[in-house]
Design a protein around this motif. Structure first.
Motif, PDB file in Angstrom:
ATOM      1  N   PHE A 111     -31.598 -15.992 -15.534  1.00 24.66           N
ATOM      2  CA  PHE A 111     -32.023 -14.679 -16.040  1.00 24.66           C
ATOM      3  C   PHE A 111     -31.187 -14.218 -17.235  1.00 24.66           C
ATOM      4  CE2 PHE A 111     -32.951 -14.553 -11.396  1.00 24.66           C
ATOM      5  CZ  PHE A 111     -34.333 -14.569 -11.490  1.00 24.66           C
ATOM      6  N   PHE A 112     -30.194 -14.985 -17.622  1.00 26.03           N
ATOM      7  CA  PHE A 112     -29.304 -14.554 -18.693  1.00 26.03           C
ATOM      8  C   PHE A 112     -29.969 -14.450 -20.064  1.00 26.03           C
ATOM      9  CE2 PHE A 112     -25.540 -14.982 -21.519  1.00 26.03           C
ATOM     10  CZ  PHE A 112     -24.855 -13.860 -21.075  1.00 26.03           C
ATOM     11  N   PRO A 113     -31.086 -15.145 -20.349  1.00 30.13           N
ATOM     12  CA  PRO A 113     -31.742 -14.940 -21.645  1.00 30.13           C
ATOM     13  C   PRO A 113     -32.083 -13.489 -21.946  1.00 30.13           C
ATOM     14  CG  PRO A 113     -32.607 -16.911 -20.639  1.00 30.13           C
ATOM     15  CD  PRO A 113     -31.692 -16.276 -19.617  1.00 30.13           C
ATOM     16  N   VAL A 114     -32.318 -12.688 -20.913  1.00 33.40           N
ATOM     17  CA  VAL A 114     -32.557 -11.251 -21.148  1.00 33.40           C
ATOM     18  C   VAL A 114     -31.331 -10.635 -21.816  1.00 33.40           C
ATOM     19  CG1 VAL A 114     -33.025  -9.037 -20.047  1.00 33.40           C
ATOM     20  CG2 VAL A 114     -34.127 -11.119 -19.190  1.00 33.40           C
ATOM     21  N   VAL A 115     -30.152 -11.017 -21.334  1.00 32.58           N
ATOM     22  CA  VAL A 115     -28.905 -10.513 -21.914  1.00 32.58           C
ATOM     23  C   VAL A 115     -28.713 -11.055 -23.325  1.00 32.58           C
ATOM     24  CG1 VAL A 115     -26.406 -10.386 -21.618  1.00 32.58           C
ATOM     25  CG2 VAL A 115     -27.902 -10.326 -19.610  1.00 32.58           C
ATOM     26  N   LEU A 116     -29.001 -12.339 -23.516  1.00 33.24           N
ATOM     27  CA  LEU A 116     -28.877 -12.927 -24.849  1.00 33.24           C
ATOM     28  C   LEU A 116     -29.769 -12.211 -25.855  1.00 33.24           C
ATOM     29  CD1 LEU A 116     -28.820 -16.755 -23.996  1.00 33.24           C
ATOM     30  CD2 LEU A 116     -26.909 -15.357 -24.785  1.00 33.24           C
ATOM     31  N   ALA A 117     -31.001 -11.926 -25.449  1.00 31.12           N
ATOM     32  CA  ALA A 117     -31.917 -11.219 -26.346  1.00 31.12           C
ATOM     33  C   ALA A 117     -31.374  -9.841 -26.698  1.00 31.12           C
ATOM     34  CB  ALA A 117     -33.296 -11.107 -25.698  1.00 31.12           C
ATOM     35  N   ALA A 118     -30.842  -9.125 -25.710  1.00 28.37           N
ATOM     36  CA  ALA A 118     -30.290  -7.795 -25.968  1.00 28.37           C
ATOM     37  C   ALA A 118     -29.090  -7.866 -26.913  1.00 28.37           C
ATOM     38  CB  ALA A 118     -29.883  -7.143 -24.650  1.00 28.37           C
ATOM     39  N   LEU A 119     -28.267  -8.919 -26.768  1.00 29.50           N
ATOM     40  CA  LEU A 119     -27.089  -9.060 -27.625  1.00 29.50           C
ATOM     41  C   LEU A 119     -27.459  -9.327 -29.078  1.00 29.50           C
ATOM     42  CD1 LEU A 119     -24.765 -11.143 -25.275  1.00 29.50           C
ATOM     43  CD2 LEU A 119     -24.307  -8.855 -26.164  1.00 29.50           C
ATOM     44  N   VAL A 120     -28.640  -9.884 -29.308  1.00 25.10           N
ATOM     45  CA  VAL A 120     -29.080 -10.147 -30.681  1.00 25.10           C
ATOM     46  C   VAL A 120     -29.926  -8.991 -31.213  1.00 25.10           C
ATOM     47  CG1 VAL A 120     -30.417 -11.706 -32.157  1.00 25.10           C
ATOM     48  CG2 VAL A 120     -28.983 -12.643 -30.325  1.00 25.10           C
ATOM     49  N   LEU A 121     -30.850  -8.500 -30.418  1.00 28.02           N
ATOM     50  CA  LEU A 121     -31.724  -7.410 -30.881  1.00 28.02           C
ATOM     51  C   LEU A 121     -30.942  -6.125 -31.140  1.00 28.02           C
ATOM     52  CD1 LEU A 121     -34.822  -7.946 -28.563  1.00 28.02           C
ATOM     53  CD2 LEU A 121     -34.636  -8.468 -30.998  1.00 28.02           C
ATOM     54  N   GLY A 122     -29.808  -5.964 -30.490  1.00 29.47           N
ATOM     55  CA  GLY A 122     -29.022  -4.756 -30.682  1.00 29.47           C
ATOM     56  C   GLY A 122     -28.142  -4.759 -31.918  1.00 29.47           C
ATOM     57  N   LEU A 123     -28.212  -5.812 -32.728  1.00 34.57           N
ATOM     58  CA  LEU A 123     -27.366  -5.907 -33.922  1.00 34.57           C
ATOM     59  C   LEU A 123     -27.985  -5.099 -35.058  1.00 34.57           C
ATOM     60  CD1 LEU A 123     -26.549  -9.720 -33.784  1.00 34.57           C
ATOM     61  CD2 LEU A 123     -25.009  -7.840 -33.189  1.00 34.57           C
ATOM     62  N   ARG A 124     -27.432  -3.977 -35.353  1.00 33.47           N
ATOM     63  CA  ARG A 124     -27.975  -3.097 -36.397  1.00 33.47           C
ATOM     64  C   ARG A 124     -27.704  -3.627 -37.802  1.00 33.47           C
ATOM     65  NH1 ARG A 124     -28.818   2.109 -34.362  1.00 33.47           N
ATOM     66  NH2 ARG A 124     -29.611   1.880 -32.233  1.00 33.47           N
ATOM     67  N   ARG A 125     -26.772  -4.562 -37.946  1.00 30.74           N
ATOM     68  CA  ARG A 125     -26.421  -5.037 -39.289  1.00 30.74           C
ATOM     69  C   ARG A 125     -27.515  -5.911 -39.902  1.00 30.74           C
ATOM     70  NH1 ARG A 125     -22.832  -8.092 -36.048  1.00 30.74           N
ATOM     71  NH2 ARG A 125     -21.171  -6.637 -36.546  1.00 30.74           N
ATOM     72  N   PHE A 126     -28.455  -6.391 -39.083  1.00 29.26           N
ATOM     73  CA  PHE A 126     -29.541  -7.227 -39.582  1.00 29.26           C
ATOM     74  C   PHE A 126     -30.867  -6.488 -39.438  1.00 29.26           C
ATOM     75  CE2 PHE A 126     -26.501 -10.331 -37.618  1.00 29.26           C
ATOM     76  CZ  PHE A 126     -25.939 -10.757 -38.826  1.00 29.26           C
ATOM     77  N   PRO A 127     -31.808  -6.699 -40.371  1.00 27.80           N
ATOM     78  CA  PRO A 127     -33.131  -6.065 -40.243  1.00 27.80           C
ATOM     79  C   PRO A 127     -33.819  -6.518 -38.952  1.00 27.80           C
ATOM     80  CG  PRO A 127     -32.840  -7.045 -42.418  1.00 27.80           C
ATOM     81  CD  PRO A 127     -31.697  -7.519 -41.593  1.00 27.80           C
ATOM     82  N   LEU A 128     -34.690  -5.670 -38.420  1.00 29.14           N
ATOM     83  CA  LEU A 128     -35.362  -5.974 -37.163  1.00 29.14           C
ATOM     84  C   LEU A 128     -36.146  -7.281 -37.225  1.00 29.14           C
ATOM     85  CD1 LEU A 128     -36.096  -5.210 -34.287  1.00 29.14           C
ATOM     86  CD2 LEU A 128     -37.977  -3.807 -35.195  1.00 29.14           C
ATOM     87  N   PRO A 129     -36.913  -7.566 -38.297  1.00 24.56           N
ATOM     88  CA  PRO A 129     -37.618  -8.857 -38.330  1.00 24.56           C
ATOM     89  C   PRO A 129     -36.675 -10.052 -38.229  1.00 24.56           C
ATOM     90  CG  PRO A 129     -38.510  -7.376 -39.987  1.00 24.56           C
ATOM     91  CD  PRO A 129     -37.282  -6.723 -39.448  1.00 24.56           C
ATOM     92  N   ARG A 130     -35.512  -9.940 -38.834  1.00 20.47           N
ATOM     93  CA  ARG A 130     -34.533 -11.026 -38.752  1.00 20.47           C
ATOM     94  C   ARG A 130     -34.044 -11.191 -37.314  1.00 20.47           C
ATOM     95  NH1 ARG A 130     -33.163 -15.634 -41.380  1.00 20.47           N
ATOM     96  NH2 ARG A 130     -31.023 -16.223 -40.900  1.00 20.47           N
ATOM     97  N   ARG A 131     -33.780 -10.082 -36.638  1.00 14.98           N
ATOM     98  CA  ARG A 131     -33.302 -10.162 -35.258  1.00 14.98           C
ATOM     99  C   ARG A 131     -34.348 -10.788 -34.352  1.00 14.98           C
ATOM    100  NH1 ARG A 131     -31.919  -4.093 -34.245  1.00 14.98           N
ATOM    101  NH2 ARG A 131     -32.641  -3.700 -36.360  1.00 14.98           N
TER     102      ARG A 131
END
Length: 431
Positions: A192-212
């Motif tokens: 189930f850890f991919p949910v956490v991995l996705a959150a750790l990447v999608l939550g990065l404000r330094r990159f545009p949303l399409p990039r995330r």
């Protein structure tokens, strides 16, 4: 790598780590393994590996139904090892030589992570030295058990995840996904850890949303490429979806059958009174083999429903056991090793808690914390042993090392002559 080759301190730590593990594996383990019930193979890893090499497939014995409860990653690691260097049974010299080298690679990965996160060579070296000396890791280098390989894969995944969070490169996303896919094939509890991995990447404000979004998709695609063949095999063999293995129900029920308040007496009793395994007759033909495999899958899946029914019938008891296991996770083991676990683990945990508090705003500690919480919670809901904490100890030791260095700096500054209180000047001379 050239700078590492010139770093005598780091090379010394790496050499120390490997030598300690080899000495333990070849000199200490043979003397104490039997008394501590560490000899012998859990889950039949090496037996299945030999069956694969002999063309029988992923089975407990030739001609039997496909094994649906043992994770495949460590089995295929052993099969590759035996294919290249020859077969062995239980804790042979190949295991006792190769796993120390793998754990030495973990020492190097810890150094890389320490340099990336804390930008401090002292923290990176101290954490690497701590893992080199960490006895709870050393003892598994001689055993036919997946801990050394699993820790290596998760630590490597963490390095690429940290690079991904800092630089947002597709190559790092793919590497994170591949390493996670290999790790989940070794131990399915991280499924189930991919949910956490996705959150750790999608939550990065330094990159545009399409990039995330693209980074997450690349990461998941890489994981799918690694795990899809095994999932397809499970679907074909069981006639139902097999999320790596079908032993979740076993884990839930076993976690409710054991008491984790003291030492692990159940494991001692098992080894001292191990009953001889009773085998069913082998399937007569292919059709019977397929039907038995599907029946086995139905029985394993029914254990999940049985566990949920038990939880629903007495949720208070399940909650109480959960909170007991939250503590037991860090030290629980056999009576002879439990004091040592407490003596080693508690100081590291106290330093790590202080390190998180001190460095939270300055460093990217969120991946460490979320991996820790995930593995801590998933095992507290099922089964706890101290060894299940090993995959999160590299990050824990790194944060502890950070605080230890800061504490040393503060005491050094306080004791230096320049920080001594200067004499207070007297009143001005009236003349």
């Amino acid at each position: 790598m050239r700078s590492i080759a010139r770093d005598r301190v780091l090379l010394g730590i790496l050499l120390l780590a490997v030598l300690l593990r080899l000495v333990y594996a070849f000199a200490v383990f043979p003397a104490i393994g039997e008394r501590l019930h560490w000899k012998g193979v859990d889950d039949g890893y090496d037996e299945i590996a030999r069956h694969i090499l002999h063309g029988h497939g992923f089975v407990d014995r030739p001609g039997d139904i496909p094994n649906l409860v043992t994770p495949p990653g460590y089995v295929y690691f052993l099969a590759l090892l035996y294919f290249v260097f020859g077969e062995e049974v239980n804790e042979g010299i190949r295991i006792r030589f190769v796993q120390p080298l793998l754990d030495g690679a973990t020492v190097l990965l810890i150094f890389f992570i320490g340099m990336r996160v804390f930008k401090d060579r002292r923290v990176a070296l101290l954490a690497s030295l701590a893992w080199a000396l960490y006895p709870q890791a050393i003892v598994y280098n001689a055993r036919v058990a997946p801990e050394v390989l699993f820790v290596l894969l998760l630590t490597a995944m963490m390095l690429f995840l940290l690079r991904l969070r800092a630089e947002g490169r597709l190559g790092d996303a793919a590497a994170t996904g591949i390493l996670f896919g290999l790790a989940v094939l070794v131990k399915e509890k991280v499924i189930f850890f991919p949910v956490v991995l996705a959150a750790l990447v999608l939550g990065l404000r330094r990159f545009p949303l399409p990039r995330r979004v693209l980074l997450v998709l690349a990461m998941f695609a890489a994981t799918a490429a690694v795990t899809a063949p095994w999932i397809a095999r499970g679907q074909s063999a069981a006639g139902t979806f097999v999320p790596i293995t079908l032993r979740s129900g076993r884990a839930l029920n076993q976690g409710m059958n054991e008491s984790f308040a003291g030492a692990d007496e159940s494991l001692v009793r098992f080894f001292e009174n191990r009953p001889e395994r009773r085998w069913r007759d082998l399937p007569a033909d292919r059709e019977e083999k397929e039907e038995r495999a599907r029946q086995s899958a139905r029985e394993e899946n029914s254990l999940v429903g049985r566990a949920f029914a038990r939880i629903a019938s007495d949720p208070a008891a399940f909650a109480k056991a959960f909170f007991v296991k939250l503590g037991a996770f860090w030290y629980f083991g056999q009576p002879k090793v439990l004091p040592g676990n407490l003596l080693v683990q508690i100081p590291i945990l106290l330093l790590a808690v202080a390190g998180y508090a001190r460095g939270w705003k300055r460093f990217d500690l969120l991946p460490f914390l979320l991996l820790t919480l995930y593995i801590w919670m998933i095992h507290s809901l099922t089964i706890v042993r101290m060894r299940y904490s090993l995959p999160i100890m590299p990050g824990t030791i790194l944060v502890a090392a950070f605080f230890a260095i800061r504490l040393w700096e503060r005491r050094r500054a306080a004791s230096s002559p320049s920080s001594a209180t200067q004499p207070t000047p007297g009143p001005a001379d009236p003349r």
